[in-house]
Design an enzyme around this catalytic site. Structure first.
Site, mmCIF file in Angstrom:
data_model
loop_
_atom_site.group_PDB
_atom_site.id
_atom_site.type_symbol
_atom_site.label_atom_id
_atom_site.label_comp_id
_atom_site.label_asym_id
_atom_site.label_seq_id
_atom_site.Cartn_x
_atom_site.Cartn_y
_atom_site.Cartn_z
ATOM 1 N N GLY A 235 27.790 39.125 73.080
ATOM 2 C CA GLY A 235 27.877 37.678 73.021
ATOM 3 C C GLY A 235 26.502 37.039 73.033
ATOM 4 O O GLY A 235 25.597 37.444 72.301
ATOM 5 N N GLY A 238 23.127 39.011 73.200
ATOM 6 C CA GLY A 238 22.609 39.829 72.110
ATOM 7 C C GLY A 238 23.404 41.089 71.889
ATOM 8 O O GLY A 238 24.638 41.086 71.891
ATOM 9 N N GLY A 264 31.470 39.294 65.570
ATOM 10 C CA GLY A 264 31.298 40.740 65.701
ATOM 11 C C GLY A 264 31.340 41.444 64.362
ATOM 12 O O GLY A 264 30.569 42.385 64.115
ATOM 13 N N ASP A 265 32.207 40.991 63.469
ATOM 14 C CA ASP A 265 32.283 41.577 62.127
ATOM 15 C C ASP A 265 30.985 41.324 61.365
ATOM 16 O O ASP A 265 30.498 42.195 60.634
ATOM 17 C CB ASP A 265 33.451 40.983 61.356
ATOM 18 C CG ASP A 265 34.755 41.057 62.124
ATOM 19 O OD1 ASP A 265 34.953 42.055 62.842
ATOM 20 O OD2 ASP A 265 35.562 40.119 62.017
#
Length: 326
Positions: A235, A238, A264-265
């Site tokens: 998050g 980093g 995240g992707d």
């Protein structure tokens, strides 16, 4: 080329509110958007936007809305016929960046569809640098199907990345080392699932300037015969990358988050894009964090293009001198 699998694709509908979400209240939306989604589809969208070739493999019937949406977006894809339609996922975003998601379970996939998806991936893997297996599994699909796929694809030269959670992630880990991919991309919660640690505590430690617990957790997976590399996203704190060469932590300047959908992707896509350019581990991590941060700064289900990113603004710190101190 990067090939992605999305076993449980979706049409991602995003509603942007003008104020905070209140249960039971009537809200006004400032905007609403729809995009083809699912974690693998998101990776393909980012890779394609960067001008690199990607093929998204997913269940989809001719004329189905999700395939039409991929056509409209210019995303190369292979739809495998199945007895169902893509789910619709709803995301509600608030002005401060708070995101609420409501995800449908998706349509069940019979064995013949799983076999056809596997065959398609095997056919494409011979010309792919990476095959990415991403997201949840639809109802009725065996939890260890990703492990089966890793084993089936391992016979070729392609590298394999897996980004999933819960039962499919644990089932994959249960079959290490035979089903160990080249890369996994857990968030803190998922890394905790794999190691028996508290993911919230890992992320909190990183937020307070101590990424070593995350790095050591990732290292334990590699040493236990797991993946060759772990990209752990944290998050706002980093991300951490650990591989046989060492360990690194990367952070980016603070942003005003607008939506966490696809962050995240996008991080995974950034890592893979850097790898296509033969970048070293530190640079691959910088690209991952830059792309993830850029996604969080965009509204709704929008995903970043290269002009949204600033890998040079990312601070990368080597942890390898101290990673072994338990």
């Amino acid at each position: 080329m990067i090939v992605t699998l999305t076993a449980n694709p979706s049409i991602d509908r995003t509603i942007n509110l003008t104020g905070p979400l209140q249960r039971g209240a009537v809200h006004r939306a400032s905007a609403a958007t729809s995009h083809p989604g699912g974690k693998g589809v998101n990776v393909s969208r980012v890779v394609t936007a960067a001008g690199k070739r990607s093929i998204a493999v997913l269940p989809g019937n001719p004329g189905e809305p999700i395939l039409l949406a991929l056509d409209e977006a210019g995303i190369d894809h292979r739809g495998i016929s199945h007895p169902g339609t893509a789910r619709v996922n709803l995301t509600v975003t608030e002005p401060d960046g708070t995101t609420t998601k409501i995800n449908e379970p998706g349509a069940a996939l019979p064995p013949e569809t799983l076999a056809a998806l596997t065959a398609c991936l095997q056919d494409l893997a011979g010309s792919a640098v990476w095959v990415v297996l991403s997201g949840s599994l639809p109802p009725g699909v065996p939890a260890d199907w990703y492990a089966d796929l890793v084993t089936a694809l391992r016979v070729g030269p392609t590298q394999i990345a897996v980004d999933t959670s819960d039962a499919p992630l644990l089932a994959l880990a249960a079959r290490f080392p035979s089903a160990a991919p080249d890369l996994i991309k857990p968030n803190a919660t998922e890394l905790g699932q794999l190691t028996g640690l508290d993911g919230a505590e890992l992320e909190l430690a990183a937020e307070h300037g101590d990424p070593l617990p995350t790095a050591r957790a990732a290292r334990s997976l590699i040493e236990a015969g797991g993946p060759r590399a772990v990209l752990a996203t944290l998050g706002a704190a980093g991300a951490v990358l650990v591989n046989d060469e060492g360990a690194w932590h990367a952070t980016t300047p603070p942003i005003a988050p607008r939506s966490t959908v696809g962050a995240g992707d996008s991080s995974l896509a950034g890592y893979l894009l850097a790898d296509l350019q033969n970048a070293g581990p530190a640079d691959r991590l910088a690209w991952a964090v830059s792309y993830g941060s850029a996604a969080a700064a965009l509204p709704g289900t929008a995903l970043p293009s290269p002009h949204h990113t600033q890998p040079g603004a990312v601070t990368v710190t080597a942890l390898n001198p101290v990673i072994g101190n338990h």
